[in-house]
Write a protein that holds these residues in place. Structure first.
Motif, PDB file in Angstrom:
ATOM      1  N   GLN A  20      25.503 -51.198 -53.035  1.00 29.67           N
ATOM      2  CA  GLN A  20      26.635 -50.063 -53.056  1.00 29.67           C
ATOM      3  C   GLN A  20      27.059 -49.826 -54.370  1.00 29.67           C
ATOM      4  O   GLN A  20      27.543 -48.696 -54.698  1.00 29.67           O
ATOM      5  CB  GLN A  20      27.492 -50.604 -52.180  1.00 29.67           C
ATOM      6  N   VAL A  21      26.889 -51.046 -55.297  1.00 29.43           N
ATOM      7  CA  VAL A  21      27.512 -50.705 -56.664  1.00 29.43           C
ATOM      8  C   VAL A  21      26.734 -49.645 -57.461  1.00 29.43           C
ATOM      9  O   VAL A  21      27.127 -48.954 -58.305  1.00 29.43           O
ATOM     10  CB  VAL A  21      27.323 -51.939 -57.625  1.00 29.43           C
ATOM     11  N   LEU A  22      25.537 -49.346 -56.991  1.00 26.23           N
ATOM     12  CA  LEU A  22      24.606 -48.486 -57.869  1.00 26.23           C
ATOM     13  C   LEU A  22      24.659 -47.032 -57.281  1.00 26.23           C
ATOM     14  O   LEU A  22      23.933 -46.049 -57.599  1.00 26.23           O
ATOM     15  CB  LEU A  22      23.015 -48.836 -57.708  1.00 26.23           C
ATOM     16  N   GLY A  23      25.461 -47.154 -56.223  1.00 23.53           N
ATOM     17  CA  GLY A  23      25.567 -45.633 -55.793  1.00 23.53           C
ATOM     18  C   GLY A  23      24.542 -44.960 -54.798  1.00 23.53           C
ATOM     19  O   GLY A  23      24.126 -45.607 -53.935  1.00 23.53           O
ATOM     20  N   SER A  24      24.004 -43.998 -55.510  1.00 17.25           N
ATOM     21  CA  SER A  24      22.695 -43.398 -54.916  1.00 17.25           C
ATOM     22  C   SER A  24      21.273 -43.700 -55.369  1.00 17.25           C
ATOM     23  O   SER A  24      20.404 -43.148 -55.168  1.00 17.25           O
ATOM     24  CB  SER A  24      22.858 -41.862 -55.211  1.00 17.25           C
ATOM     25  N   LEU A  25      21.231 -44.909 -56.310  1.00 18.44           N
ATOM     26  CA  LEU A  25      19.897 -45.622 -56.549  1.00 18.44           C
ATOM     27  C   LEU A  25      19.622 -46.610 -55.796  1.00 18.44           C
ATOM     28  O   LEU A  25      20.244 -47.223 -55.141  1.00 18.44           O
ATOM     29  CB  LEU A  25      20.159 -46.076 -57.872  1.00 18.44           C
ATOM     30  N   VAL A  26      18.218 -46.481 -55.661  1.00 15.33           N
ATOM     31  CA  VAL A  26      17.328 -47.485 -54.836  1.00 15.33           C
ATOM     32  C   VAL A  26      16.254 -47.783 -55.591  1.00 15.33           C
ATOM     33  O   VAL A  26      15.562 -47.003 -56.055  1.00 15.33           O
ATOM     34  CB  VAL A  26      17.065 -46.948 -53.491  1.00 15.33           C
ATOM     35  N   PHE A  27      15.889 -49.089 -55.876  1.00 12.95           N
ATOM     36  CA  PHE A  27      14.634 -49.317 -56.475  1.00 12.95           C
ATOM     37  C   PHE A  27      13.659 -49.911 -55.460  1.00 12.95           C
ATOM     38  O   PHE A  27      13.824 -50.421 -54.419  1.00 12.95           O
ATOM     39  CB  PHE A  27      14.957 -50.739 -57.392  1.00 12.95           C
ATOM     40  N   SER A  28      12.234 -49.829 -55.640  1.00 14.59           N
ATOM     41  CA  SER A  28      11.447 -50.192 -54.815  1.00 14.59           C
ATOM     42  C   SER A  28      10.267 -50.682 -55.648  1.00 14.59           C
ATOM     43  O   SER A  28       9.853 -50.228 -56.962  1.00 14.59           O
ATOM     44  CB  SER A  28      10.776 -49.242 -53.873  1.00 14.59           C
ATOM     45  N   GLY A  29       9.653 -51.875 -55.215  1.00 15.23           N
ATOM     46  CA  GLY A  29       8.474 -52.369 -55.988  1.00 15.23           C
ATOM     47  C   GLY A  29       7.003 -52.560 -55.115  1.00 15.23           C
ATOM     48  O   GLY A  29       7.239 -52.444 -53.899  1.00 15.23           O
TER      49      GLY A  29
END
Length: 72
Positions: A20-29
């Protein structure tokens, strides 16, 4: 950095990280060592980087130091 348009993420995604801290960013590996940065609001890949020579099995973000890390 790599082009987000190669769509290797469609077949190779192993791990997804959301904070939630990153707002609208999601990371995928992915299995091919790629790391993708996604914008949840647009659904678009913002950045693609070659993170590892092998599969990316973990992702994390330190919100106090603003550091992103990955593990293979």
């Amino acid at each position: 950095m790599h082009n987000c348009d190669d769509q290797s993420y469609l077949e190779n995604t192993l791990f997804v990280f959301f904070s939630q801290v990153l707002g609208s960013l999601v990371f995928s590996g992915s299995a091919d060592g790629m790391i993708f940065f996604w914008n949840l609001e647009t659904g678009e890949c913002e950045v693609a980087i070659q993170g590892h020579e092998g599969p990316v099995h973990s992702l994390d973000y330190n919100d106090h130091q603003h550091i992103f890390s990955s593990g293979g």
